[in-house]
Structure formats: C-alpha cells, structure tokens
Write a protein that holds these residues in place. Structure first.
Motif, mmCIF file in Angstrom:
data_model
loop_
_atom_site.group_PDB
_atom_site.id
_atom_site.type_symbol
_atom_site.label_atom_id
_atom_site.label_comp_id
_atom_site.label_asym_id
_atom_site.label_seq_id
_atom_site.Cartn_x
_atom_site.Cartn_y
_atom_site.Cartn_z
ATOM 1 N N GLU A 278 0.831 -1.213 0.000
ATOM 2 C CA GLU A 278 0.000 0.000 0.000
ATOM 3 C C GLU A 278 0.858 1.253 0.000
ATOM 4 O O GLU A 278 0.590 2.207 -0.741
ATOM 5 C CB GLU A 278 -0.919 -0.020 1.228
ATOM 6 C CG GLU A 278 -1.971 -1.120 1.192
ATOM 7 C CD GLU A 278 -2.749 -1.202 2.485
ATOM 8 O OE1 GLU A 278 -2.468 -0.380 3.400
ATOM 9 O OE2 GLU A 278 -3.633 -2.079 2.606
ATOM 10 N N TYR A 282 0.492 1.833 -3.902
ATOM 11 C CA TYR A 282 -0.936 2.180 -3.854
ATOM 12 C C TYR A 282 -1.814 0.937 -4.024
ATOM 13 O O TYR A 282 -2.894 1.024 -4.615
ATOM 14 C CB TYR A 282 -1.283 3.206 -4.947
ATOM 15 C CG TYR A 282 -0.509 4.487 -4.832
ATOM 16 C CD1 TYR A 282 -0.870 5.455 -3.906
ATOM 17 C CD2 TYR A 282 0.592 4.726 -5.642
ATOM 18 C CE1 TYR A 282 -0.149 6.643 -3.796
ATOM 19 C CE2 TYR A 282 1.325 5.900 -5.533
ATOM 20 C CZ TYR A 282 0.948 6.850 -4.608
ATOM 21 O OH TYR A 282 1.666 8.018 -4.493
ATOM 22 N N ASN A 284 -3.757 -0.640 -2.064
ATOM 23 C CA ASN A 284 -4.811 -0.815 -1.076
ATOM 24 C C ASN A 284 -6.110 -1.156 -1.810
ATOM 25 O O ASN A 284 -6.304 -0.765 -2.965
ATOM 26 C CB ASN A 284 -4.968 0.431 -0.210
ATOM 27 C CG ASN A 284 -5.064 1.691 -1.031
ATOM 28 O OD1 ASN A 284 -4.578 1.760 -2.160
ATOM 29 N ND2 ASN A 284 -5.709 2.706 -0.474
ATOM 30 N N HIS A 286 -9.529 -1.475 -3.585
ATOM 31 C CA HIS A 286 -10.587 -0.674 -4.187
ATOM 32 C C HIS A 286 -11.470 -1.599 -5.016
ATOM 33 O O HIS A 286 -11.004 -2.633 -5.512
ATOM 34 C CB HIS A 286 -10.024 0.435 -5.082
ATOM 35 C CG HIS A 286 -9.466 1.602 -4.328
ATOM 36 N ND1 HIS A 286 -8.285 1.533 -3.619
ATOM 37 C CD2 HIS A 286 -9.930 2.881 -4.161
ATOM 38 C CE1 HIS A 286 -8.038 2.699 -3.054
ATOM 39 N NE2 HIS A 286 -9.024 3.539 -3.360
ATOM 40 N N GLU A 290 -13.700 1.007 -9.491
ATOM 41 C CA GLU A 290 -12.932 2.167 -9.062
ATOM 42 C C GLU A 290 -11.500 2.105 -9.598
ATOM 43 O O GLU A 290 -10.944 3.119 -10.038
ATOM 44 C CB GLU A 290 -12.912 2.263 -7.534
ATOM 45 C CG GLU A 290 -14.262 2.571 -6.911
ATOM 46 C CD GLU A 290 -14.191 2.603 -5.402
ATOM 47 O OE1 GLU A 290 -13.098 2.282 -4.861
ATOM 48 O OE2 GLU A 290 -15.195 2.931 -4.761
ATOM 49 N N ALA A 291 -10.916 0.910 -9.548
ATOM 50 C CA ALA A 291 -9.566 0.744 -10.077
ATOM 51 C C ALA A 291 -9.531 1.049 -11.574
ATOM 52 O O ALA A 291 -8.592 1.687 -12.076
ATOM 53 C CB ALA A 291 -9.079 -0.677 -9.805
ATOM 54 N N ASN A 294 -9.809 4.906 -12.006
ATOM 55 C CA ASN A 294 -8.582 5.607 -11.641
ATOM 56 C C ASN A 294 -7.490 5.391 -12.690
ATOM 57 O O ASN A 294 -6.733 6.316 -13.005
ATOM 58 C CB ASN A 294 -8.091 5.125 -10.273
ATOM 59 C CG ASN A 294 -9.030 5.528 -9.150
ATOM 60 O OD1 ASN A 294 -9.750 6.516 -9.248
ATOM 61 N ND2 ASN A 294 -9.023 4.755 -8.067
ATOM 62 N N THR A 350 -7.823 -4.805 -8.177
ATOM 63 C CA THR A 350 -8.532 -4.232 -7.033
ATOM 64 C C THR A 350 -7.643 -3.286 -6.231
ATOM 65 O O THR A 350 -7.865 -3.069 -5.049
ATOM 66 C CB THR A 350 -9.074 -5.337 -6.115
ATOM 67 O OG1 THR A 350 -8.005 -6.223 -5.748
ATOM 68 C CG2 THR A 350 -10.161 -6.132 -6.805
ATOM 69 N N SER A 351 -6.602 -2.750 -6.876
ATOM 70 C CA SER A 351 -5.774 -1.721 -6.257
ATOM 71 C C SER A 351 -6.339 -0.343 -6.590
ATOM 72 O O SER A 351 -7.371 -0.228 -7.261
ATOM 73 C CB SER A 351 -4.327 -1.838 -6.758
ATOM 74 O OG SER A 351 -3.792 -3.102 -6.470
ATOM 75 N N TYR A 352 -5.639 0.694 -6.136
ATOM 76 C CA TYR A 352 -6.089 2.048 -6.463
ATOM 77 C C TYR A 352 -6.117 2.228 -7.976
ATOM 78 O O TYR A 352 -7.066 2.776 -8.530
ATOM 79 C CB TYR A 352 -5.166 3.075 -5.813
ATOM 80 C CG TYR A 352 -5.496 4.491 -6.215
ATOM 81 C CD1 TYR A 352 -6.568 5.161 -5.627
ATOM 82 C CD2 TYR A 352 -4.747 5.144 -7.195
ATOM 83 C CE1 TYR A 352 -6.878 6.463 -6.002
ATOM 84 C CE2 TYR A 352 -5.058 6.447 -7.570
ATOM 85 C CZ TYR A 352 -6.126 7.097 -6.974
ATOM 86 O OH TYR A 352 -6.440 8.378 -7.358
ATOM 87 N N TRP A 353 -5.049 1.781 -8.646
ATOM 88 C CA TRP A 353 -5.003 1.723 -10.100
ATOM 89 C C TRP A 353 -4.208 0.492 -10.500
ATOM 90 O O TRP A 353 -3.590 -0.160 -9.673
ATOM 91 C CB TRP A 353 -4.445 2.994 -10.720
ATOM 92 C CG TRP A 353 -3.106 3.460 -10.181
ATOM 93 C CD1 TRP A 353 -2.108 2.686 -9.653
ATOM 94 C CD2 TRP A 353 -2.641 4.812 -10.127
ATOM 95 N NE1 TRP A 353 -1.052 3.446 -9.283
ATOM 96 C CE2 TRP A 353 -1.341 4.760 -9.565
ATOM 97 C CE3 TRP A 353 -3.162 6.031 -10.510
ATOM 98 C CZ2 TRP A 353 -0.574 5.908 -9.361
ATOM 99 C CZ3 TRP A 353 -2.388 7.164 -10.317
ATOM 100 C CH2 TRP A 353 -1.117 7.097 -9.746
#
Length: 407
Positions: A278, A282, A284, A286, A290-291, A294, A350-353
């Motif tokens: 994380e 990044y 973490n 999501h 959302e990923a 982003n 499923t990460s931030y991006w």
C-alpha cells in the motif's frame, strides 16, 4: 500336458533378477528418452538463445543511442542498463537483509522492501558466493531459469496438442519479455511453477507441491498456483488413496505463512507485506470499477506525464485481454487455469489503479498455449502477432534499459 525341454550339458537356466529383465530395461529406456532433450527441446532452446541475443543487442544499442545526457561522449558500463527499478530492492535485500541496522517502515525514506518475497534475494546471495558481480549473478539466474521455463512451457503446450516451439515463440516475443532477461523474479517463478504444473498433470503431487512451495517463496503468485493445483487435485482425484496426497497440495501455503511470521517478528504487524504494498505501490483495496476509473483517468486525463500515461493505457488493454482469457478458460471448462488467471486478475484489478498487469501476462501460461493453438487454425495470425508485438517488445526493452518506467 506341457513337457519341459531338457537342458543340454553345461546349460543353465536363464533367470532375470527382479527389475533387470527386458521389460524393466524397456521402462528405463522410456524414462531416459522422456527426460533426454529431443529435437523439439533443442529447437526451443535455440529459439531461446536467439531471442536472448536480440534482447542483449537491444540493450547494447540503448546504452549508446539513449544516454541520460544526450551530449555525453562516454557510454555507461555494459551492465549498468540492467540495474533498473525492482532490481535494487532484490539487491538490497540480498546484501543487507530486510531490516538492516534496525531500519524499517518506521524509518524516514524507507524503501518498503518487505513487499518482495525472499526467494529471489536468497538465491541471488547464494549465487553471489560464486559470481562476485551482483548484476551478473542476477542475470545468470534469470537466464538459466528462463531456459527451464521455456522447456516446461513447450511440454505443457504438447499436452494440449499444440506445437511447443510456436508457443514459446509467442511467449518470448511478448511485449514484456525483457523482464525474463533482467534480474527479476518472472523467470525464476516460471522455472518452478511450470514444472509444478507438469507434475500435477502427471499426478505427481509430492513433486508438484514442493515446486509450487518454492515458487511461492519467489512471488505471491505462487498462492494462485497453489489454488489452481488444489482445484486440479479435486477434479482429478478418483480413489480414496489419492486423497492421501492432499497435504502436498497444501504445502505451497507454507512460505507465505513463514514470511508473514518473519515480518511480524520484526515489525509487530501480521499484515506488514500488504501495508508495504500500500505504501509503495498504492495497492490498497478498491472495487474493480474504481480501479478501472482511476487507471483510465491516469491514462487519458492528462494528469500523468506521457511515459506514465501510455503505460497506464497498456494496463487497461492488458486487463481487457486478461478478462477475455478468463472467459475462454471458463467456457472450455478449464477450471484450474481459470482459477489461476482469475485470482491474478482480482489481485491486480482491485488496487487504487492497475500496476504491472502487462508483466503479469508472462505468468499466464494458458494464454500462450491458446494463442499458439489459434494461430494454427487461423492463417495469418502468427505473422500478424509477430509484426505487431515484436516492435512493442523492442520499445519496452529500450524503455526499461534507458531507465524509464516500463511497468
């Protein structure tokens, strides 16, 4: 009544000790032929050497044509271009361990090295005892591991009735093939994971479990492989005696558990690996949509520099390819491979991006087998693939070697 033929004077009864008769000799010869390199294996290895030569030639030219200072008259040392990005994490772990001098996540400027599993750094440190140069040691590990991986991939392809040499060609020309040559974990992981899969196809569960266990020590992707092996075990177990091998299938979870325990002992955090991911990348959790949003914004909303933006575009495209691959595997009821690819997509999506999905395609061996099979039935696909993908592979090799971000 059968009448035995009398022995002539001095003649003795011919007996064969257990395991040394003609049938035993034939079985031994069959085993030797199975494991000895045949013409196909030699062709695969020759193709591997040729493509490695191409990568090294590109690396040489990159040093001269794309220096950091365009006005320089001196070229970088030959091995300098191979020391990029993740290599430094592996090198620092091999040289000084995970928490040198009491440093750790509580230290300013920490590099989050605990995000990398210990298998490759441990092997790098061992090879370094024989080869003093760290970079050469890392390149040698990847070179030998890559040779083992392509041989195993060719044999997996033959299990599906596909030409192994064609499968390996598509694999070695893939856009991110440079990571197989660099001092990264992809080649080593595949050198363990693909033979583990072959062993599982032959229901040699002890060998499959041990190899998958070693693969998990190299990359967290080994847990996805372990899940695929478990599904394959369940769908192929036919007799109660087969279930005695179940502990071997669970063995690959051991390295991840031991590594979590090691990190907890030094940080007090059972989730230290996740938290390092994380902080540094990044990663973490999501929701998948959302990923995607982003990553789309990073690719097309002009919020990133052009180099990063085009790589985020590649991330989006590769995610689409992965979802299509998963759909094909499910349609063909290839449940174990679908589990392996599906878990990889879930972890990466499923990460931030999106990060490193193009590199992950190197680990999706079902895709290379399917692609080679399709190219046999559809004329022109092989030529189209080479014409489109080979230039991309060259561009990404130059991007990596010149120190720019390459996923």
């Amino acid at each position: 009544m059968t009448i035995a033929t009398p022995l002539r004077p001095g003649q003795r009864t011919r007996t064969s000790p257990s395991g040394t008769g003609p049938s035993a000799r034939r079985r031994l010869a069959d085993r030797l032929r199975r494991f000895s390199p045949g013409p196909t294996d030699r062709n695969v290895l020759w193709l591997y050497v040729l493509t490695r030569t191409g990568v090294w030639t590109t690396a040489y030219c990159t040093r001269w044509l794309f220096p950091a200072d365009r006005k320089t008259h001196d070229v970088q040392p030959a091995l300098a271009s191979w020391g990029q990005w993740d290599w430094w994490h592996y090198l620092h772990i091999a040289q000084s361990g995970y928490f040198p001098g009491g440093a750790g996540p509580w230290t300013d400027g920490w590099d989050n090295r605990e995000a990398f599993f210990p298998g490759f750094p441990l092997l790098l440190r061992a090879v370094h005892t024989v080869i003093p140069d760290w970079t050469v040691a890392g390149l040698l590990i990847s070179f030998v591991s890559g040779a083992v991986a392509v041989l195993a991939l060719a044999r997996i392809a033959r299990l599906h009735g596909v030409t192994g040499q064609r499968t390996v060609l598509f694999f070695l020309l893939s856009p991110c093939a440079v990571f197989l040559a660099a001092g990264y974990t992809e080649a080593l992981f595949l050198a363990l994971a693909l033979p583990a899969w072959l062993a599982a196809q032959r229901r040699n569960w002890p060998l499959a479990g041990v190899l998958a266990c070693l693969a998990t020590g190299v990359r967290v992707s080994g847990l996805f492989l372990a899940a695929a092996l478990a599904v394959h075990f369940v769908v192929t177990a036919e007799a109660p005696r087969h279930w005695r091998s179940l502990p071997w299938v669970a063995l690959p979870a051991l390295p991840a558990a031991l590594y979590a325990w090691f990190l907890h002992a030094h940080t007090g955090d059972w989730m230290a690996w996740n938290h390092a991911q994380e902080r540094g990348w990044y990663r973490n959790f999501h929701a998948p949509w959302e990923a995607w949003q982003n990553t789309w914004k990073a690719a097309f909303a002009h919020t990133q520099s052009t180099g990063y933006a085009v790589m985020f575009q590649a991330e989006l495209l590769t995610m689409v390819v992965g979802v299509v691959l998963l759909g094909v595997l499910l349609r063909r009821r290839r449940w174990p491979e679908a589990v392996y690819v599906g878990l990889s997509l879930w972890a990466l999506g499923t990460s931030y991006w999106y990060t490193s999905i193009p590199r992950a395609t190197l680990l999706w061996w079902p895709m290379w087998v399917l692609l080679a099979g399709w190219s046999v039935r559809r004329r022109g696909l092989k030529g189209a693939y080479i014409c489109v993908v080979a230039p991309l592979s060259t561009v990404l090799t130059i991007t990596f070697m010149s120190g720019r971000w390459a996923g």
